[in-house]
Scaffold this motif. Structure first.
Motif, PDB file in Angstrom:
ATOM      1  N   UNK A 132       0.827  -1.205   0.000  1.00  0.00           N
ATOM      2  CA  UNK A 132       0.000   0.000   0.000  1.00  0.00           C
ATOM      3  C   UNK A 132       0.865   1.261   0.000  1.00  0.00           C
ATOM      4  N   UNK A 133       1.950   1.226   0.756  1.00  0.00           N
ATOM      5  CA  UNK A 133       2.870   2.364   0.765  1.00  0.00           C
ATOM      6  C   UNK A 133       3.595   2.468  -0.573  1.00  0.00           C
ATOM      7  N   UNK A 134       4.083   1.346  -1.058  1.00  0.00           N
ATOM      8  CA  UNK A 134       4.855   1.340  -2.296  1.00  0.00           C
ATOM      9  C   UNK A 134       4.014   1.815  -3.475  1.00  0.00           C
ATOM     10  N   UNK A 135       2.754   1.389  -3.525  1.00  0.00           N
ATOM     11  CA  UNK A 135       1.896   1.724  -4.661  1.00  0.00           C
ATOM     12  C   UNK A 135       1.361   3.150  -4.604  1.00  0.00           C
ATOM     13  N   UNK A 136       1.584   3.850  -3.486  1.00  0.00           N
ATOM     14  CA  UNK A 136       1.111   5.226  -3.364  1.00  0.00           C
ATOM     15  C   UNK A 136       2.239   6.251  -3.402  1.00  0.00           C
TER      16      UNK A 136
END
Length: 327
Positions: A132-136
């Motif tokens: 979730x962090x990486x994709x945002x």
């Protein structure tokens, strides 16, 4: 013209509705954590040249050991640090190279299904949080091909873990860290595609965990330990960023104060590399992170000071992240 405006409004609403508040918070605040402390915790979990972490370096043991590399990937994603991210990512590749057809992972012989489910839940929760962090964040384009290819395999893993939800519930009737572990896994994995059924499973585990929070702040465990309390407090704070509630806030405030008071009375005595045979035991690193999150979320200087003190004790006792049973 009105139709165009309505269409644009719907697109904007859809984008907002699908935003990931936890990743947004982490994108903003992870770079603000004390660099020395966060960097040391992340560095300790980086994989070797084969992508293996901890006990898995001595021969594959369990996917739970691989989770220690994910903090480095979250930090890298928030900072936009391609070099650190590329150092951490092989831990994911090495894990999914061992995924079974059913969705779980290969493990050493002699591991019970209940143990396997619980330890795999640890991996899924932190993996979903990291994705979730990486994709945002600023590296989303850099990793887009890899994260898109990984998503079906993560959803297969989620389905496998969902099949064992009732078993996890039976095993973790009296452990807050276990209930919060599973709440984190189902909630954040559910956020990947906004699956209502999985999200409700996560909320159910969270409700169960809150019944194990005492009025003095201690989060109940069969064998109380500061490290387990720290791990519970960390997971509860991450969950509260997603779905804030008054009950969560009360438990977090009391739990943080209990931990700070307990640390003032006695140091963390477990060695920083201590773990059970599946890498599932809470470590000092999670306790430190719990205090750092509390310091950022509540602007709490006492939590920041306690995190620094725990880190200094941890660093004085630090051992290499290797050796079977001690990842």
């Amino acid at each position: 013209m009105a139709a165009v405006i309505c269409a644009l409004a719907l697109v904007a609403w859809s984008s907002l509705a699908r935003a990931h508040p936890v990743s947004d918070w982490e994108l903003l605040h992870l770079p603000r954590l004390p660099r020395e402390i966060a960097g040391a915790l992340a560095e300790r979990g980086l994989p070797d040249s084969a992508g293996l972490v901890g006990a898995n370096r001595d021969g594959w043991d369990h996917v739970a050991h691989q989770r220690h590399a994910l903090l480095a990937l979250r930090l890298a994603a928030a900072r936009g640090d391609e070099v650190l991210a590329e150092r951490a990512w092989p831990a994911i590749d090495a894990a999914f190279a061992r995924q079974t057809r059913e969705g779980g992972f290969a493990t050493r012989s002699g591991v019970s299904r209940a143990e396997n489910l619980g330890a795999t839940s640890l991996w899924l929760g932190e993996l979903a949080q990291t994705l979730l962090v990486l994709e945002s964040g600023p590296l989303r384009g850099w990793f887009r091909t890899r994260t898109q290819a990984l998503r079906p395999r993560v959803l297969l893993l989620r389905r496998w873990l969902m099949s064992g939800a009732r078993e996890l519930e039976r095993v973790n009737r009296r452990t807050a860290s276990g209930a919060l572990r599973d709440a984190l896994a189902f909630t954040l994995a559910g956020e990947l595609d906004h699956d209502a059924r999985v999200l409700e499973e996560g909320r159910r585990f969270l409700r169960r965990a809150l019944t194990l929070a005492r009025k003095d702040g201690r989060l109940l465990e069969p064998a109380p330990a500061l490290e387990a309390h720290g791990a519970s407090l960390l997971r509860l704070q991450v969950l509260d960023i997603y779905y804030p509630s008054f009950a969560n806030g009360v438990a977090i405030g009391r739990g943080a104060q209990w931990l700070i008071t307990a640390l003032a009375r006695r140091p963390v005595v477990a060695p920083p590399s201590a773990t059970d045979s599946l890498g599932a035991r809470a470590g000092v690193s999670e306790l430190i992170l719990a205090l750092l999150y509390r310091a950022e979320l509540a602007e709490d200087p006492k939590a920041a000071a306690a995190a620094r003190q725990a880190f200094e004790r941890w660093r004085a006792d630090e051992r290499p992240l290797s050796g079977r049973g001690r990842p």
